[in-house]
Motif scaffolding. Sequence first.
Motif, short mmCIF file in Angstrom:
data_model
loop_
_atom_site.label_atom_id
_atom_site.label_comp_id
_atom_site.label_asym_id
_atom_site.label_seq_id
_atom_site.Cartn_x
_atom_site.Cartn_y
_atom_site.Cartn_z
N ARG A 175 0.83 -12.31 2.23
CA ARG A 175 -0.28 -12.08 1.31
C ARG A 175 -1.37 -11.22 1.95
O ARG A 175 -1.98 -10.37 1.28
CB ARG A 175 -0.87 -13.41 0.85
CG ARG A 175 0.10 -14.29 0.09
CD ARG A 175 0.70 -13.56 -1.11
NE ARG A 175 -0.26 -13.42 -2.20
CZ ARG A 175 -0.11 -12.63 -3.25
NH1 ARG A 175 0.95 -11.85 -3.34
NH2 ARG A 175 -1.02 -12.58 -4.20
N HIS A 218 -2.40 -7.06 0.57
CA HIS A 218 -3.70 -6.79 -0.05
C HIS A 218 -4.01 -5.30 0.01
O HIS A 218 -3.71 -4.62 0.99
CB HIS A 218 -4.80 -7.60 0.63
CG HIS A 218 -6.06 -7.68 -0.19
ND1 HIS A 218 -7.04 -6.71 -0.13
CD2 HIS A 218 -6.46 -8.59 -1.11
CE1 HIS A 218 -8.01 -7.03 -0.96
NE2 HIS A 218 -7.70 -8.15 -1.57
N ARG A 219 -4.65 -4.79 -1.04
CA ARG A 219 -4.92 -3.35 -1.14
C ARG A 219 -5.83 -2.84 -0.02
O ARG A 219 -5.78 -1.66 0.34
CB ARG A 219 -5.55 -3.03 -2.50
CG ARG A 219 -6.87 -3.71 -2.78
CD ARG A 219 -7.29 -3.45 -4.21
NE ARG A 219 -8.57 -4.09 -4.53
CZ ARG A 219 -9.76 -3.50 -4.37
NH1 ARG A 219 -9.83 -2.27 -3.87
NH2 ARG A 219 -10.87 -4.14 -4.66
N ALA A 254 5.98 -12.74 -4.26
CA ALA A 254 4.77 -12.35 -3.55
C ALA A 254 4.90 -11.00 -2.85
O ALA A 254 3.95 -10.53 -2.23
CB ALA A 254 4.40 -13.43 -2.52
N GLU A 308 -1.01 -4.47 -8.34
CA GLU A 308 -1.18 -5.35 -9.48
C GLU A 308 -2.66 -5.62 -9.73
O GLU A 308 -3.53 -5.31 -8.90
CB GLU A 308 -0.44 -6.67 -9.22
CG GLU A 308 1.07 -6.51 -9.07
CD GLU A 308 1.77 -7.82 -8.82
OE1 GLU A 308 1.13 -8.73 -8.24
OE2 GLU A 308 2.96 -7.95 -9.20
N ASN A 309 -2.95 -6.19 -10.89
CA ASN A 309 -4.33 -6.48 -11.27
C ASN A 309 -5.00 -7.45 -10.31
O ASN A 309 -6.23 -7.50 -10.20
CB ASN A 309 -4.39 -7.04 -12.69
CG ASN A 309 -3.94 -6.02 -13.73
OD1 ASN A 309 -4.10 -4.81 -13.53
ND2 ASN A 309 -3.40 -6.50 -14.84
N SER A 310 -4.18 -8.23 -9.60
CA SER A 310 -4.71 -9.21 -8.64
C SER A 310 -5.26 -8.55 -7.39
O SER A 310 -5.94 -9.21 -6.59
CB SER A 310 -3.60 -10.20 -8.25
OG SER A 310 -2.52 -9.50 -7.66
N GLY A 311 -4.98 -7.25 -7.20
CA GLY A 311 -5.45 -6.57 -6.00
C GLY A 311 -4.42 -6.55 -4.88
O GLY A 311 -4.72 -6.09 -3.77
N PHE A 312 -3.21 -7.04 -5.17
CA PHE A 312 -2.15 -7.08 -4.18
C PHE A 312 -1.03 -6.12 -4.59
O PHE A 312 -0.73 -5.98 -5.78
CB PHE A 312 -1.57 -8.49 -4.04
CG PHE A 312 -2.52 -9.49 -3.43
CD1 PHE A 312 -2.51 -9.74 -2.07
CD2 PHE A 312 -3.44 -10.18 -4.23
CE1 PHE A 312 -3.39 -10.65 -1.51
CE2 PHE A 312 -4.31 -11.10 -3.68
CZ PHE A 312 -4.29 -11.33 -2.31
N ASN A 328 2.85 -5.01 -4.85
CA ASN A 328 4.12 -5.72 -5.04
C ASN A 328 5.22 -4.71 -5.36
O ASN A 328 4.94 -3.54 -5.59
CB ASN A 328 4.01 -6.75 -6.17
CG ASN A 328 4.94 -7.94 -5.98
OD1 ASN A 328 5.97 -7.82 -5.32
ND2 ASN A 328 4.57 -9.07 -6.54
N GLN A 345 8.80 -9.07 -10.75
CA GLN A 345 8.48 -10.24 -11.56
C GLN A 345 9.47 -10.38 -12.72
O GLN A 345 9.98 -11.47 -13.01
CB GLN A 345 7.05 -10.15 -12.09
CG GLN A 345 5.97 -10.05 -11.03
CD GLN A 345 5.89 -11.28 -10.14
OE1 GLN A 345 6.45 -12.33 -10.42
NE2 GLN A 345 5.17 -11.16 -9.03
#
Length: 236
Positions: free
Chosen positions: A78, A82-83, A111, A143-147, A149, A154
């Motif tokens: 993780r 991260h970006r 993940a 992704e919108n989460s800032g990570f 992938n 998915q």
Amino acid sequence: MKHHAAFGLAMEDIDAVVVEDSKPMQTILRSILLSFKVARVRVFDSVDEALEASLAEPPNVILTDWRMAPTSGYQFLRLVRHRHMEPLCYVPILFITAHGTRPLVDKALRAGAHHVLVKPVSPSTLFKRLKWLLADDRPMILENSGFYNIYGIQKAMDEQAEKMQSLAGARLHHRVATQKRAEVEGAVEAAFDSKEEEPEKVFAGVKKEAPPKQHSAAAKHIRNAGFAPFKGLKLH
């Protein structure tokens, strides 16, 4: 969209980082990777040491254990994805773990891990996975989460989960149907056995009549004469 850091490289160009808290496993993985003629192998005991070195010199691939302390392999994944970790966020990660359960694999791939291998891993298996990785053209997306992938992961995992659920349902249906069939066959067999035994039970319950009593010629003469022996006889 951008490809991962090992895409299109030759095995001899690979700069590999190994994160493993077991010394014997470190030795094994280092030996296997060097036998593949990779360019470089760096081994670290903890996530913190590996992260610091990887930020300074990003590798092409990371091989890491899952269960480590104080920072686990999943937490490492993780952090890397991260970006704010660019360009490290594009480095493919392969987990090598002794706990390759289905939930763990699902969690790791969702993940952003590229693959999960189960210990003990053979050199041939690891070589095939690395060769597959070098040709894996799936791009990395933010992704919108800032990570970051893997593109389409998915959806692919959802489809696989649906197939597994359908397969489990089919197996359950087959098991129930087989059990019902066995019950029906048992009932039919019991019914046939009962019918075969029924005549024997009927005849066994019938009392046989005694054959007619045979009388002597004298007895017949007395009966036909209309008197019984000793009838009216007086004793003096």
